[in-house]
Design a protein around this motif. Structure first.
Motif, PDB file in Angstrom:
ATOM      1  N   SER A   7       0.794  -1.077   0.152  1.00 55.13           N
ATOM      2  CA  SER A   7       0.060   0.183  -0.028  1.00 55.13           C
ATOM      3  C   SER A   7       0.755   1.407  -0.159  1.00 55.13           C
ATOM      4  O   SER A   7       1.789   1.249   0.474  1.00 55.13           O
ATOM      5  CB  SER A   7      -0.802   0.035   1.162  1.00 55.13           C
ATOM      6  OG  SER A   7      -1.372   1.327   1.424  1.00 55.13           O
ATOM      7  N   PRO A   8       0.471   2.493  -0.747  1.00 52.70           N
ATOM      8  CA  PRO A   8       1.176   3.673  -0.802  1.00 52.70           C
ATOM      9  C   PRO A   8       0.966   4.121   0.839  1.00 52.70           C
ATOM     10  O   PRO A   8       1.616   5.299   0.968  1.00 52.70           O
ATOM     11  CB  PRO A   8       0.528   4.490  -1.774  1.00 52.70           C
ATOM     12  CG  PRO A   8      -0.871   3.789  -2.047  1.00 52.70           C
ATOM     13  CD  PRO A   8      -0.652   2.450  -1.558  1.00 52.70           C
ATOM     14  N   ASN A   9       0.187   3.875   1.571  1.00 53.93           N
ATOM     15  CA  ASN A   9      -0.236   4.248   2.711  1.00 53.93           C
ATOM     16  C   ASN A   9       0.737   3.866   3.758  1.00 53.93           C
ATOM     17  O   ASN A   9       1.074   2.566   4.192  1.00 53.93           O
ATOM     18  CB  ASN A   9      -1.635   3.933   3.098  1.00 53.93           C
ATOM     19  CG  ASN A   9      -2.073   4.942   4.452  1.00 53.93           C
ATOM     20  OD1 ASN A   9      -1.344   5.148   5.494  1.00 53.93           O
ATOM     21  ND2 ASN A   9      -3.092   5.833   4.177  1.00 53.93           N
ATOM     22  N   PRO A  10       1.551   4.815   4.349  1.00 54.22           N
ATOM     23  CA  PRO A  10       2.675   4.446   5.407  1.00 54.22           C
ATOM     24  C   PRO A  10       1.959   3.877   6.655  1.00 54.22           C
ATOM     25  O   PRO A  10       2.893   2.953   7.402  1.00 54.22           O
ATOM     26  CB  PRO A  10       3.475   5.443   5.545  1.00 54.22           C
ATOM     27  CG  PRO A  10       2.513   6.985   5.569  1.00 54.22           C
ATOM     28  CD  PRO A  10       1.750   6.394   4.167  1.00 54.22           C
ATOM     29  N   PHE A  11       0.896   3.936   6.919  1.00 52.11           N
ATOM     30  CA  PHE A  11       0.359   3.293   8.140  1.00 52.11           C
ATOM     31  C   PHE A  11      -0.398   1.812   7.879  1.00 52.11           C
ATOM     32  O   PHE A  11      -0.648   1.107   8.863  1.00 52.11           O
ATOM     33  CB  PHE A  11      -0.839   4.272   8.634  1.00 52.11           C
ATOM     34  CG  PHE A  11      -0.601   5.644   9.145  1.00 52.11           C
ATOM     35  CD1 PHE A  11       0.195   5.618  10.279  1.00 52.11           C
ATOM     36  CD2 PHE A  11      -0.803   6.616   8.342  1.00 52.11           C
ATOM     37  CE1 PHE A  11       0.376   6.970  10.555  1.00 52.11           C
ATOM     38  CE2 PHE A  11      -0.448   7.938   8.590  1.00 52.11           C
ATOM     39  CZ  PHE A  11       0.030   8.000  10.150  1.00 52.11           C
ATOM     40  N   ASP A  14      -5.512   0.526  22.858  1.00 52.00           N
ATOM     41  CA  ASP A  14      -6.092   0.021  21.783  1.00 52.00           C
ATOM     42  C   ASP A  14      -5.693  -1.572  21.866  1.00 52.00           C
ATOM     43  O   ASP A  14      -5.086  -2.204  20.715  1.00 52.00           O
ATOM     44  CB  ASP A  14      -5.753   0.521  20.423  1.00 52.00           C
ATOM     45  CG  ASP A  14      -6.853  -0.234  19.434  1.00 52.00           C
ATOM     46  OD1 ASP A  14      -7.669  -0.985  19.703  1.00 52.00           O
ATOM     47  OD2 ASP A  14      -6.577   0.054  18.318  1.00 52.00           O
ATOM     48  N   SER A  22       1.420  -1.278   9.371  1.00 45.87           N
ATOM     49  CA  SER A  22       1.387  -1.374  10.931  1.00 45.87           C
ATOM     50  C   SER A  22      -0.016  -2.121  11.293  1.00 45.87           C
ATOM     51  O   SER A  22      -0.233  -2.428  12.355  1.00 45.87           O
ATOM     52  CB  SER A  22       1.620  -0.333  11.767  1.00 45.87           C
ATOM     53  OG  SER A  22       0.648   0.690  11.317  1.00 45.87           O
ATOM     54  N   GLU A  23      -0.936  -1.818  10.288  1.00 42.65           N
ATOM     55  CA  GLU A  23      -2.154  -2.650  10.650  1.00 42.65           C
ATOM     56  C   GLU A  23      -2.507  -4.033  10.384  1.00 42.65           C
ATOM     57  O   GLU A  23      -3.743  -4.418  10.423  1.00 42.65           O
ATOM     58  CB  GLU A  23      -3.313  -1.720   9.943  1.00 42.65           C
ATOM     59  CG  GLU A  23      -3.406  -0.286  10.480  1.00 42.65           C
ATOM     60  CD  GLU A  23      -3.964   0.877   9.659  1.00 42.65           C
ATOM     61  OE1 GLU A  23      -4.359   0.353   8.930  1.00 42.65           O
ATOM     62  OE2 GLU A  23      -3.895   1.933   9.976  1.00 42.65           O
ATOM     63  N   PHE A  80      -4.289  -5.514  13.278  1.00 40.54           N
ATOM     64  CA  PHE A  80      -5.538  -5.287  13.606  1.00 40.54           C
ATOM     65  C   PHE A  80      -6.531  -6.161  12.783  1.00 40.54           C
ATOM     66  O   PHE A  80      -7.611  -6.716  13.148  1.00 40.54           O
ATOM     67  CB  PHE A  80      -6.026  -3.634  12.982  1.00 40.54           C
ATOM     68  CG  PHE A  80      -7.639  -3.467  12.678  1.00 40.54           C
ATOM     69  CD1 PHE A  80      -8.375  -3.385  13.799  1.00 40.54           C
ATOM     70  CD2 PHE A  80      -8.016  -3.550  11.306  1.00 40.54           C
ATOM     71  CE1 PHE A  80      -9.854  -3.355  13.361  1.00 40.54           C
ATOM     72  CE2 PHE A  80      -9.489  -3.470  11.191  1.00 40.54           C
ATOM     73  CZ  PHE A  80     -10.419  -3.322  12.142  1.00 40.54           C
TER      74      PHE A  80
END
Lengths: 328, 308
Positions: free
Chosen positions: A165-169, A302, A172-173, A176
């Motif tokens: 994914s281009p999303n840096p977060f 969380d 880390s999910e 989840f």
């Protein structure tokens, strides 16, 4: 105990845990004040907290728990195998993969229903693979092995999609999607999942008589007018819809469908039909309790629901394997 | 210059492979250095202090180096510097070869000086130093006044002190005028703002963002509530506090659950219209661009006041 009393006591437990879930949170709100704000809609920011933050969390815990408990009971009844559970046979993992693909390709943003539908599609593929491999009688070993393979593949592909994914977060999910959490969910998620979970529950509960008849064997069940093809089709679609939608909004929460039917089986006289509604209520109570526990143990961190569920479920799973081995 | 940017000790310890590598590197560096000398000699008076090949491996040093280096002096910047979500000089950074902070790729660029941050991967930094390359780790800036010190520090490292002095001077003059405008607002008339970033992360008092907020004429909710340190702020606490302005970040492409909370209906209701603001790349580093952030946020404050 009579069924009516059982339903009342389980329902009462769910109601109590639902209320506790609404009343705990990082902001210290008075019980009377917060419930009044929730009910009347008067009270400014308190209304926003109760209606938009705490209510969806409690609703999702109840819905997701109910459909997972119910799916476990239905699968176990149909396969006549106490080890069958959506998480263990890879259905939850595959649903998470479907959801992740919908989110990362932008499909979920483009069409409202794409997220739960992709979860459903992933779950459907997994149910079909596992049932095909395990056969209608669901040999315990084949079932679990097929589940391990499907889980591993779905987990790896989920990690791959999130890492690309281009999303840096996103990367880390992974935790989840594999362990599940209800933190910061909203009414948007409730609205997405509710129709699918509702339909799945109605469809699964309608199979009570068929599952009762199946305890006498397939031939006897057919003689009693049960259409095995229809039962199977209903179960496959309903479990895929329920687990798929639940996982798409809350991540893969394991062991609910294993623990709940196991705890309640004797209580309802080992009748698969009665175990269905009991497991739905029991599942709702268990996930509500687990979600309360994660907030009490680590309020700001969380902590994932799957952690609590595995702590309860994995020892029970080992115990069940031990007993299955002793019987064989 | 600040005492915080510790200059690396040169490789020491006899008879090791590292030593051989260091000697080879030193030889190569001398060659490159002489070439650099010849190229730059006419334009540079303090030539002995001027590294000819500089590599930056941290976004904040990238920004300072691009601003201060002489043409051709900066060999590479980190690839993050090309991302417009975090880098105010994304377009300029695209002109330089990018690096991903690996010791091997940076060593092969034969730098005389490597600029890194204090949080840069210590393994890569340690390896470059063992190979005999000078690595300076520039400290994080958390105060607006410190930005001028950092500009001068990096300017001196690059042998561009005159240019750095001009940039620092201009920066301090703009800062003073922005602060003057903010000081005109009485303390009790200041609007209260709070940060809400992915995963519900909020910024405390000891941050550059806090300083930007203050300089733009806002009060910081964290300060009012006594939260000195950055950390997770539960959404329901933020909603109950009800700040006048919620500052969120721009979201990345793709999707993430971490950023999903920025679109939570309760937060959207709180940050509706003029009560919402998105921080930009200008907020990330302690470099002169922070004044663009102050200026823009002060403009937002003026529009909020006018809208009343």
């Amino acid at each position: 105990m009579r069924p009516g009393v059982q339903a009342l006591s389980l329902g009462g437990l769910v109601g109590l845990l639902f209320a506790v879930s609404l009343l705990i949170g990082p902001a210290q709100l008075g019980a009377g004040e917060s419930l009044r704000a929730l009910w009347s809609g008067e009270g400014g920011a308190t209304v926003l907290v109760m209606r938009e933050i705490r209510l969806p969390r409690a609703l999702l815990a109840a819905m997701v728990g109910a459909v997972l408990g119910l799916s476990g009971a239905a699968l176990q009844g149909y396969l006549r195998n106490p080890l069958a559970e959506p998480g263990l046979i890879g259905v939850s993992g595959a649903a998470a993969l479907g959801a992740v693909i919908a989110l990362q390709t932008g499909l979920a943003g483009a069409a409202t229903l794409a997220l739960p539908l992709s979860g459903l599609a992933g779950a459907l593929v997994a149910v079909l693979i596992v049932l095909l491999l395990a056969g209608p009688r669901g040999g315990a070993l084949t079932l679990i092995l097929a589940g391990i393979a499907v889980s591993a593949l779905a987990g790896a592909l989920t990690a791959l999609v999130l890492n690309l994914s281009p999303n840096p977060f996103a990367a880390s999910e992974i935790v989840f999607w594999t362990l599940g959490s209800l933190a910061d969910r909203s009414m948007v998620h409730v609205a997405l999942a509710a129709p699918f979970i509702g339909l799945a529950m109605v469809a699964l509960l309608s199979q009570a008589r068929a599952l009762d008849a199946l305890t006498l064997g397939e031939d006897a069940a057919q003689a009693m007018g049960v259409s095995l093809t229809r039962v199977r089709l209903t179960l496959v679609l309903a479990i895929a819809a329920g687990v798929g939608a639940a996982t798409a909004v809350a991540g893969a929460i394991g062991f609910v469908g294993l623990v709940v039917p196991h705890l309640l089986r004797r209580w309802v006289g080992a009748r698969p039909g009665r175990l269905l509604w009991a497991s739905a209520l029991g599942g709702a109570a268990l996930v509500l309790a687990a979600d309360i526990a994660v907030r009490l143990i680590a309020p700001d961190r969380d902590l994932k629901l799957g952690v609590i569920m595995a702590l309860i479920g994995a020892p029970l799973f080992l115990h069940l394997i031990w007993r299955t081995r002793a019987e064989a | 210059m600040s005492h915080r940017g510790a200059v690396s000790p040169s490789a020491s310890g006899p008879g090791s492979e590292t030593m051989v590598g260091a000697r080879q590197a030193a030889g190569r560096r001398l060659g490159v250095f002489l070439t650099g000398l010849l190229a730059l000699a006419p334009s540079l008076p303090a030539v002995a202090d001027t590294p000819a090949r500089v590599v930056s491996m941290n976004l904040c040093t990238d920004l300072l180096a691009m601003e201060l280096a002489a043409p051709g002096q900066l060999v590479s910047v980190s690839h993050i510097a090309r991302d417009p979500l975090v880098s105010p000089l994304a377009e300029a950074a695209a002109q330089y070869p990018g690096n991903r902070g690996g010791a091997e790729e940076i060593f092969l660029m034969q730098p005389d000086l490597v600029l890194a941050g204090v949080w840069t991967d210590p393994v890569a930094v340690g390896m470059l130093r063992r190979l005999g390359i000078e690595v300076v780790q520039v400290d994080v800036v958390t105060e607006l006044d410190e930005v001028a010190d950092r500009v001068r520090q990096v300017g001196a490292l690059l042998g561009q002190s005159a240019r750095a002095e001009a940039v620092a001077h201009d920066y301090l003059a703009r800062l003073a005028s922005l602060r003057e405008a903010a000081a005109a607002i009485p303390a009790d008339a200041r609007r209260v703002a709070e940060f809400y970033y992915p995963n519900g992360y909020s910024l405390g008092v000891n941050t550059m963002s806090h300083e930007i907020l203050r300089a733009a004429g806002f009060a910081h909710l964290a300060e009012a509530e006594g939260r000195a340190y950055s950390g997770t702020l539960p959404l329901e606490k933020l909603v109950l506090s009800g700040p006048d302005l919620v500052i969120r970040s721009e979201t990345y492409a793709g999707a993430s659950r971490s950023e999903e909370v920025l679109g939570h209906p309760a937060l959207v209701a709180l940050a509706a219209g003029p009560h919402g603001y998105r921080s930009t790349a200008d907020w990330i580093c302690g470099v002169p661009q922070v004044l663009t952030a102050v200026d823009d946020l002060a403009g937002h404050r003026a529009r909020m006041e006018a809208g009343e």
